[in-house]
Scaffold this motif. Structure first.
Motif, short mmCIF file in Angstrom:
data_model
loop_
_atom_site.label_atom_id
_atom_site.label_comp_id
_atom_site.label_asym_id
_atom_site.label_seq_id
_atom_site.Cartn_x
_atom_site.Cartn_y
_atom_site.Cartn_z
N LEU A 328 5.20 6.41 -0.10
CA LEU A 328 4.71 6.31 -1.43
C LEU A 328 5.31 5.56 -2.50
O LEU A 328 4.87 4.76 -3.16
CB LEU A 328 4.30 7.65 -2.14
CG LEU A 328 3.40 8.56 -1.34
CD1 LEU A 328 3.61 10.08 -1.83
CD2 LEU A 328 2.11 8.32 -1.47
N ALA A 329 6.78 5.55 -2.51
CA ALA A 329 7.52 4.78 -3.53
C ALA A 329 7.32 3.36 -2.88
O ALA A 329 7.26 2.41 -3.86
CB ALA A 329 9.11 5.30 -3.30
N ASP A 330 7.65 2.96 -1.82
CA ASP A 330 7.54 1.54 -1.23
C ASP A 330 6.09 1.06 -1.76
O ASP A 330 6.08 -0.07 -1.80
CB ASP A 330 7.64 1.65 0.35
CG ASP A 330 9.18 2.04 0.74
OD1 ASP A 330 9.92 1.98 -0.11
OD2 ASP A 330 9.22 2.26 1.88
N GLN A 331 4.90 1.90 -1.49
CA GLN A 331 3.79 1.26 -1.88
C GLN A 331 3.44 1.44 -3.47
O GLN A 331 2.35 0.94 -3.91
CB GLN A 331 2.77 2.21 -1.31
CG GLN A 331 2.65 2.13 0.15
CD GLN A 331 2.29 0.88 0.88
OE1 GLN A 331 1.45 0.22 0.47
NE2 GLN A 331 3.39 0.44 1.83
N LYS A 332 4.62 1.66 -4.24
CA LYS A 332 4.65 1.78 -5.67
C LYS A 332 3.57 2.68 -6.21
O LYS A 332 2.74 2.40 -7.12
CB LYS A 332 4.38 0.44 -6.26
CG LYS A 332 5.59 -0.55 -5.70
CD LYS A 332 5.28 -1.79 -6.58
CE LYS A 332 6.61 -2.86 -6.13
NZ LYS A 332 7.69 -2.45 -5.86
N LEU A 333 3.32 4.07 -5.43
CA LEU A 333 2.29 4.97 -5.86
C LEU A 333 2.94 6.07 -6.66
O LEU A 333 2.38 7.00 -6.74
CB LEU A 333 1.48 5.24 -4.48
CG LEU A 333 0.64 4.32 -3.93
CD1 LEU A 333 0.17 4.67 -2.63
CD2 LEU A 333 -0.34 3.82 -4.85
#
Length: 348
Positions: A328-333
Motif C-alpha cells: 500500500l505504501a509503494d502504491q502511495k495509498l
C-alpha cells in the motif's frame, strides 16, 4: 486516465475523508445506505441507557459481514457459548454488542465517530485507517491466510490474461481489493483493465448482467458462487503474499479506560479457539447458522480451523501484515507511514 491513477485517486480521497472525519468527529457524507443503517443501529443501542453508563459498561464491537449476526470465529463463538461477557465483568464491562458492517471503510467511520470501541476486520482497511490518523491500537490478528476467489461471469473470461480490456468490480478498501491490485500488478494488467467500485452485495447481479467481467469475492460468498456454477479463475491462496489477514483493533480512548482489555480479550479468544478445535462440527453448525444457513461444505471451505492463529501474533501473520502495508505504501495509498511495532500492543 489510467486505472492505477483512478484507484489511487479513489483511495487518496478516502484517506482525506477519514482524516477530516477525525478532526471534526462527524461521519462523511459519502457513507453508503448500509453503512448509515449500521451506524444508526450502533447509535440506537447507546441511547437505550444513560450515555455515560453505555460508554463505561457496553463494549461495542464492529465486524465485517453481509449476512452474519455474529463474527465467524472465536469471538462470536465465545458470545454464543456465554463465556465472553462474564469474563469481561472484572474489568467493569457488563455487555458486549456486535455490529455487522459491509466493508472496512464504513467500519473505520464508525470508529472515528466514537460509535464503536473495537473493530474486527481486514488488514487493508485497518492499515489505511491507521495511516490516516485513526486512533487505534492493534491487539491481535484474528485470521491469517484469508482467501479470495476471483469469479467471472458465466461464459466470460477463463483466465486472468483474458481480463485484459475488461471491467472488473471490487469493494475498494477491502482485503480482496488488495489481492486484486497485487494480482493485476503481478500480471502486468494494472493499466489494461477498468476497475470499478461495486459493493459485494451488488456484485453477483452485476456479473449476471454482464456489467463486469470478474469480481474478487471474500470468504463465504466466493465458494457459494462457485457452487452455483460461476467460474473461478484465480484464488489469493495461490499467490505468496496476497492472502489477507484479519485484525482486532481497539480505540485509544477505550484503551485508556480499560488498559487490561487486550490481555483479557486475547485470553478469552484463546480459550474459545481451544473449545472450537475440540468440537469442530459444533462450531461449523454455529457458523452455518450465523451465516444465514450457508451449507456446511461452503462454511468449511471458507473458514478452515487453521485460519485462526492460537497466539495474538505469529511470524507468518506479521510478515503478511507488513507485506500488505509495504504494498500500500509503494502504491502511495497510505496517508502516512508507520511502524507496525508502534501500532501493536506489546504483550497483549
Amino acid at each position: 486516465m489510467s486505472t492505477y491513477a483512478l484507484e489511487r485517486g479513489f483511495l487518496n480521497r478516502l484517506l482525506a475523508s477519514v482524516t477530516t472525519v477525525a478532526l471534526l468527529f462527524t461521519l462523511t457524507s459519502c457513507t453508503s445506505q448500509q453503512s448509515q443503517s449500521n451506524n444508526s443501529a450502533v447509535a440506537s443501542s447507546n441511547t437505550k441507557a444513560n450515555p455515560a453508563e453505555a460508554k463505561t459498561r457496553v463494549l461495542r464491537v464492529g465486524f465485517i459481514s453481509s449476512e452474519s449476526k455474529l463474527p465467524i470465529g472465536p469471538e462470536g463463538w465465545a458470545l454464543k457459548k456465554g463465556t465472553l461477557t462474564p469474563a469481561l465483568k472484572s474489568l467493569g464491562i457488563t455487555e458486549v454488542k456486535f455490529f455487522p458492517f459491509v466493508g472496512g471503510p464504513s467500519l473505520n467511520e464508525a470508529l472515528v465517530s466514537d460509535q464503536l470501541d473495537m473493530g474486527l476486520y481486514g488488514d487493508t482497511p485497518a492499515l489505511v485507517g491507521r495511516a490516516a490518523g485513526l486512533p487505534t491500537r492493534l491487539i491481535n490478528q484474528t485470521r491469517v491466510g484469508q482467501n479470495a476467489w476471483l469469479v467471472t461471469k458465466k461464459n466470460g473470461p477463463r483466465s486472468v490474461a483474458q481480463l485484459k480490456g475488461t471491467k472488473i468490480g471490487v469493494a475498494k478498501g477491502t482485503y480482496p481489493h488488495r489481492y486484486l491490485m497485487g494480482l493485476l500488478d503481478n500480471k502486468g494488467l494494472t493499466k489494461n483493465v477498468n476497475v470499478v467500485q461495486i459493493s459485494s452485495a451488488d456484485a453477483k447481479a452485476a456479473l449476471e448482467r454482464g456489467d463486469i467481467a470478474a469480481y474478487p469475492f471474500a470468504m463465504g460468498t466466493g465458494p457459494m458462487l462457485v457452487a452455483q456454477g460461476f467460474p473461478v479463475i484465480d484464488q489469493a491462496k495461490d499467490h505468496q503474499g496476497l492472502v489477507g489477514t484479519g485484525v482486532s483493533v481497539v480505540t485509544e480512548n477505550l484503551l485508556s479506560r480499560y488498559p487490561q482489555l487486550p490481555q483479557k480479550w486475547n485470553q478469552i479468544r484463546q480459550q474459545a479457539l481451544q473449545d472450537i478445535k475440540a468440537s469442530p462440527e459444533e462450531f461449523y453448525q454455529f457458523a452455518a447458522q450465523a451465516s444465514g444457513s450457508v451449507p456446511l461444505v461452503i462454511v468449511k471451505e471458507s473458514y478452515p480451523l487453521d485460519l485462526y492463529p492460537t497466539e495474538p501474533f505469529t511470524p507468518q501473520g506479521l510478515k503478511l501484515l507488513n507485506s500488505t502495508k509495504q504494498f500500500l505504501a509503494d502504491q502511495k495509498l497510505l496517508k502516512s507511514d508507520f511502524d507496525i511495532k508502534d501500532w501493536q500492543i506489546s504483550n497483549p
